[in-house]
Scaffold this motif. Structure first.
Motif, PDB file in Angstrom:
ATOM      1  N   GLU B  26      63.887 -45.230  37.796  1.00 53.76           N
ATOM      2  CA  GLU B  26      65.216 -45.341  37.965  1.00 53.76           C
ATOM      3  C   GLU B  26      65.872 -44.526  37.083  1.00 53.76           C
ATOM      4  O   GLU B  26      65.789 -44.754  35.830  1.00 53.76           O
ATOM      5  N   LEU B 100      69.781 -34.481  40.543  1.00 54.70           N
ATOM      6  CA  LEU B 100      69.312 -35.812  40.230  1.00 54.70           C
ATOM      7  C   LEU B 100      70.571 -36.693  39.661  1.00 54.70           C
ATOM      8  O   LEU B 100      70.877 -36.259  38.473  1.00 54.70           O
ATOM      9  N   LYS B 101      70.926 -37.784  40.421  1.00 57.54           N
ATOM     10  CA  LYS B 101      72.302 -38.316  40.015  1.00 57.54           C
ATOM     11  C   LYS B 101      71.781 -39.716  39.133  1.00 57.54           C
ATOM     12  O   LYS B 101      70.733 -40.331  39.513  1.00 57.54           O
ATOM     13  N   ASP B 104      70.047 -42.863  40.935  1.00 53.99           N
ATOM     14  CA  ASP B 104      68.833 -42.535  41.771  1.00 53.99           C
ATOM     15  C   ASP B 104      67.683 -43.342  41.414  1.00 53.99           C
ATOM     16  O   ASP B 104      67.228 -43.636  40.394  1.00 53.99           O
ATOM     17  N   ILE B 106      63.503 -42.624  41.883  1.00 53.31           N
ATOM     18  CA  ILE B 106      62.714 -41.532  42.280  1.00 53.31           C
ATOM     19  C   ILE B 106      61.375 -42.120  42.308  1.00 53.31           C
ATOM     20  O   ILE B 106      60.801 -42.563  41.462  1.00 53.31           O
ATOM     21  N   ASN B 136      63.846 -39.015  46.265  1.00 57.65           N
ATOM     22  CA  ASN B 136      64.797 -40.044  46.050  1.00 57.65           C
ATOM     23  C   ASN B 136      64.923 -41.207  46.981  1.00 57.65           C
ATOM     24  O   ASN B 136      64.077 -41.221  47.839  1.00 57.65           O
ATOM     25  N   GLN B 137      65.991 -42.213  46.766  1.00 57.68           N
ATOM     26  CA  GLN B 137      65.834 -43.515  47.556  1.00 57.68           C
ATOM     27  C   GLN B 137      66.255 -43.142  49.065  1.00 57.68           C
ATOM     28  O   GLN B 137      65.830 -44.091  49.957  1.00 57.68           O
ATOM     29  N   ARG B 138      66.623 -41.979  49.268  1.00 58.74           N
ATOM     30  CA  ARG B 138      66.834 -41.681  50.557  1.00 58.74           C
ATOM     31  C   ARG B 138      65.665 -40.799  51.461  1.00 58.74           C
ATOM     32  O   ARG B 138      65.803 -40.074  52.245  1.00 58.74           O
ATOM     33  N   VAL B 142      63.567 -34.067  46.072  1.00 61.92           N
ATOM     34  CA  VAL B 142      64.527 -33.581  45.038  1.00 61.92           C
ATOM     35  C   VAL B 142      63.642 -32.651  44.011  1.00 61.92           C
ATOM     36  O   VAL B 142      64.583 -31.663  43.681  1.00 61.92           O
TER      37      VAL B 142
END
Lengths: 146, 152
Positions: B26, B100-101, B104, B106, B136-138, B142
């Motif tokens: 995370e 990378l926000k 996110d 990963i 990422n979570q979607r 990335v």
């Protein structure tokens, strides 16, 4: 933050403003904690010397990360680091100055992106390149978006 | 290519492409701040909420070095074998595909991409390249990294 860099400002052969680092043992300990790399050669002098090293040495990936900072500092907020490649060639002792340097090797437009390729490296006080590599960035263009 | 006397055994070759254990990270703001402080990198995109919100990212992002170089470890659960006792990290290559926000999550998975053998000054050397894919979570990729380990 440095001012914004544009594709049109870049010429092949131009140098990237150097980034000077002085990784002390304190910084190596901070990096160990942040990165999760607790190999003792990076903070325990006795241990490092027992493996034949002259002393505590900087993490290879700390050097790669310094080189990433060299690029993000240079390209500004509007630019993007697309790719970075770094080879761990030589060791850098804690406390020795390390200078991150780079030079533009190619600029080109591909799929509408304004791309710049650079050679990058870290240099020790004796002028030796301890971590050579390369990077590709996309830059803003004065003519519109990157 | 395998040849007579090759140090790359069939057992080693079978491990090429076999996926390791996923690592979940995370990307917390506290971790980003620790990284920025450890690097002594004052870039406001990593730490200044107000500044970062007005940027094209709309919030805090992590220094690119967070992937590959730190934390989201490469090579977990990969069966790296070598006939040699000494090992060192050869280098890393990372391709960044998405920012990378902060916040996110990963998931990274590694596999052995290739082996190379070479004759060095001190005898034969084995180069093992580990490739890691970071999503990422979607489920968006990335970054992809390739790290080389040298044993001799």
């Amino acid at each position: 933050m440095a001012k914004q860099l544009y594709y049109e400002d870049v010429e092949e052969g131009m140098e990237i403003p150097p980034l000077v680092k002085n990784p002390t043992t304190q910084q190596l300990v901070k990096w160990a904690g942040a990165s999760g790399d607790y190999y003792q050669i990076h903070y325990d002098k006795d241990f490092a010397q027992s493996t034949g090293l002259p002393g505590v040495i900087a993490h290879g990936r700390l050097k790669s990360s310094f080189l990433a900072q060299l690029m993000t500092d240079w390209i500004g907020e509007g630019g993007t680091l697309k790719k970075i490649s770094v080879q761990h060639r030589g060791m850098d002792l804690a406390g020795e100055q390390m200078t991150c340097k780079g030079r533009v090797t190619r600029k080109y437009i591909e799929n509408g992106e304004h791309l710049v390729e650079c050679e990058i490296w870290t240099e020790n006080p004796r002028g030796e390149k301890t971590a050579p590599g390369s990077a590709i960035v996309s830059l803003l263009s004065r003519g519109g978006k990157s | 290519m395998a040849q007579q006397g090759s140090i790359i055994t069939d057992e080693m070759k079978k491990q090429i492409g076999v996926k390791g254990v996923p690592t979940v990270l995370e990307v917390e703001k506290g971790l980003i701040r620790m990284m920025a402080e450890a690097l002594d990198d004052p870039n406001p995109l990593w730490q200044d909420e107000e500044y970062a919100e007005k940027s094209k990212y709309g919030g805090i992002i992590a220094p690119p070095a967070l992937l590959c170089c730190a934390r989201a470890g490469t090579g977990r659960g990969v069966q790296m074998k070598s006939p040699f006792p000494r090992a060192l990290a050869g280098g890393d290559e990372v391709e960044y595909l998405k920012p990378l926000k902060a916040g996110d999550v990963i998931t990274s998975v590694s596999h052995i991409a290739e082996y190379n053998e070479r004759e060095g000054k001190r005898g034969p050397m084995l180069f093992t390249t580990i490739e890691t894919t970071y999503k990422n979570q979607r489920d968006e990729v990335v970054a992809i990294s390739r790290s080389t380990f040298i044993s001799y």
